[in-house]
Design a protein around this motif. Structure first.
Motif, PDB file in Angstrom:
ATOM      1  N   ILE A  55     -11.691  -0.699  11.734  1.00 54.10           N
ATOM      2  CA  ILE A  55     -10.237  -0.898  11.748  1.00 54.10           C
ATOM      3  C   ILE A  55      -9.560   0.470  11.706  1.00 54.10           C
ATOM      4  O   ILE A  55      -9.442   1.077  10.640  1.00 54.10           O
ATOM      5  CB  ILE A  55      -9.766  -1.739  10.548  1.00 54.10           C
ATOM      6  N   PRO A  56      -9.111   0.992  12.858  1.00 49.16           N
ATOM      7  CA  PRO A  56      -8.329   2.229  12.832  1.00 49.16           C
ATOM      8  C   PRO A  56      -6.899   1.912  12.412  1.00 49.16           C
ATOM      9  O   PRO A  56      -6.365   0.847  12.758  1.00 49.16           O
ATOM     10  CB  PRO A  56      -8.384   2.698  14.286  1.00 49.16           C
ATOM     11  N   THR A  57      -6.274   2.806  11.663  1.00 55.01           N
ATOM     12  CA  THR A  57      -4.922   2.499  11.203  1.00 55.01           C
ATOM     13  C   THR A  57      -4.100   3.772  11.035  1.00 55.01           C
ATOM     14  O   THR A  57      -4.640   4.848  10.760  1.00 55.01           O
ATOM     15  CB  THR A  57      -4.964   1.717   9.871  1.00 55.01           C
ATOM     16  N   PHE A  58      -2.814   3.603  11.208  1.00 51.62           N
ATOM     17  CA  PHE A  58      -1.869   4.704  10.985  1.00 51.62           C
ATOM     18  C   PHE A  58      -0.530   4.103  10.570  1.00 51.62           C
ATOM     19  O   PHE A  58       0.098   3.379  11.340  1.00 51.62           O
ATOM     20  CB  PHE A  58      -1.694   5.556  12.252  1.00 51.62           C
ATOM     21  N   ASN A  59      -0.133   4.367   9.344  1.00 56.54           N
ATOM     22  CA  ASN A  59       1.152   3.895   8.813  1.00 56.54           C
ATOM     23  C   ASN A  59       1.353   2.390   9.017  1.00 56.54           C
ATOM     24  O   ASN A  59       2.344   1.945   9.582  1.00 56.54           O
ATOM     25  CB  ASN A  59       2.309   4.679   9.432  1.00 56.54           C
ATOM     26  N   ARG A  60       0.393   1.617   8.535  1.00 59.08           N
ATOM     27  CA  ARG A  60       0.462   0.167   8.693  1.00 59.08           C
ATOM     28  C   ARG A  60       0.436  -0.538   7.343  1.00 59.08           C
ATOM     29  O   ARG A  60      -0.253  -1.537   7.161  1.00 59.08           O
ATOM     30  CB  ARG A  60      -0.699  -0.307   9.568  1.00 59.08           C
ATOM     31  N   GLU A  61       1.176  -0.013   6.394  1.00 60.49           N
ATOM     32  CA  GLU A  61       1.167  -0.610   5.062  1.00 60.49           C
ATOM     33  C   GLU A  61       1.594  -2.076   5.074  1.00 60.49           C
ATOM     34  O   GLU A  61       1.170  -2.856   4.218  1.00 60.49           O
ATOM     35  CB  GLU A  61       2.077   0.183   4.117  1.00 60.49           C
ATOM     36  N   ASN A  62       2.413  -2.455   6.048  1.00 62.49           N
ATOM     37  CA  ASN A  62       2.917  -3.832   6.093  1.00 62.49           C
ATOM     38  C   ASN A  62       1.945  -4.811   6.738  1.00 62.49           C
ATOM     39  O   ASN A  62       2.151  -6.024   6.638  1.00 62.49           O
ATOM     40  CB  ASN A  62       4.249  -3.886   6.851  1.00 62.49           C
ATOM     41  N   TYR A  63       0.906  -4.307   7.405  1.00 63.47           N
ATOM     42  CA  TYR A  63       0.020  -5.178   8.183  1.00 63.47           C
ATOM     43  C   TYR A  63      -1.458  -5.048   7.829  1.00 63.47           C
ATOM     44  O   TYR A  63      -2.234  -5.954   8.106  1.00 63.47           O
ATOM     45  CB  TYR A  63       0.190  -4.895   9.676  1.00 63.47           C
TER      46      TYR A  63
END
Length: 248
Positions: free
Chosen positions: A8-16
């Motif tokens: 799971i790559p992520t960047f600034n996805r605190e809501n999701y």
């Protein structure tokens, strides 16, 4: 070794990010690991991930883009198969069980994708997207090249052995890097389609790239694939006639 590594790559996805992680934790299949690769988030993404404790392998890197994050996940994975999940998407509960069973039933299958539900958040709508099933490897290659259907990253399951130093996501592409990856994989592997929705793709929530309305086709991708496949304009015309594909 586990059977499946979910990257799971992520960047600034605190809501999701929590929704994505929980869609994996709620799978009917249990032989997996979860690797969250944080591509330099500046919000509360890290804190949200760490709430899940030891069930998550959290990896942080300075911001390098989605391709670099996926590659980092691949390199740290322990699974026989790699599944990708964009951090604003979800797996449906039976995704991994269904795909691993398909792999077991088809030992020649190394590259697999499925149908998916497209959820437009702003419009509160859901539509089934039916990615295509192709007749053979050549048909698969040409359908991908002509973009006759979309393989969503969150639907794929790929044997880890397919990923070599030369066959990883191209880190210079911020858009359509998945299309480039599938085209290059298709030089070696036929893609099998499971004709049922196994993931949910979310758009129009304002934080994903599809919401930016950017239309980048990367003509260099087409040029590189023509060279890789050994195709020219004459070959393209023959393939159009053979598979009755009209250019869009």
């Amino acid at each position: 070794m586990v059977k499946v590594s979910v990257v799971i790559p992520t960047f600034n996805r605190e809501n999701y990010i929590g929704r994505a992680i929980e869609s994996v934790l709620n799978q009917t299949y249990s032989d997996y690991e979860i690797l969250v690769v944080d591509d330099g988030s500046t919000d509360q993404t890290k804190q949200k991930v760490l709430e899940y404790g030891d069930s998550i392998n959290y990896i942080y890197q300075e911001n390098q883009g989605p391709s670099a994050a996926r590659n980092k996940g691949i390199q740290h994975s322990q699974g026989e198969y790699i599944a990708f999940l964009d951090s604003d998407d979800c797996f449906l509960p039976h995704k991994l069980e269904r795909q691993v069973a398909f792999m077991d039933e088809h030992p020649d299958c190394k590259f697999q994708y499925s149908w998916y539900n497209h959820i437009k958040v702003g419009k509160k709508s859901k539509k089934l997207r039916t990615a295509g099933t192709c007749k053979n490897l050549e048909h698969f290659q040409f359908s991908l090249y002509e973009r006759q259907f979309t393989i969503r990253t969150s639907t794929v399951l790929i044997a880890k052995e397919c990923f070599t130093d030369e066959l990883l996501f191209n880190e210079k592409y911020l858009y359509t890097q998945d299309w480039d990856m599938w085209l290059r994989l298709a030089n070696y592997y036929y893609g099998y389609c499971i004709e049922e929705p196994l993931a949910e793709y979310y758009s129009d929530h304002g934080d994903n790239r599809s919401s930016l309305k950017v239309n980048i086709h990367h003509p260099e991708i087409r040029e590189s694939i023509l060279e890789l496949y050994g195709w020219d304009n004459q070959k393209i015309k023959k393939l159009e006639d053979k598979y009755k594909i009209k250019k869009f």
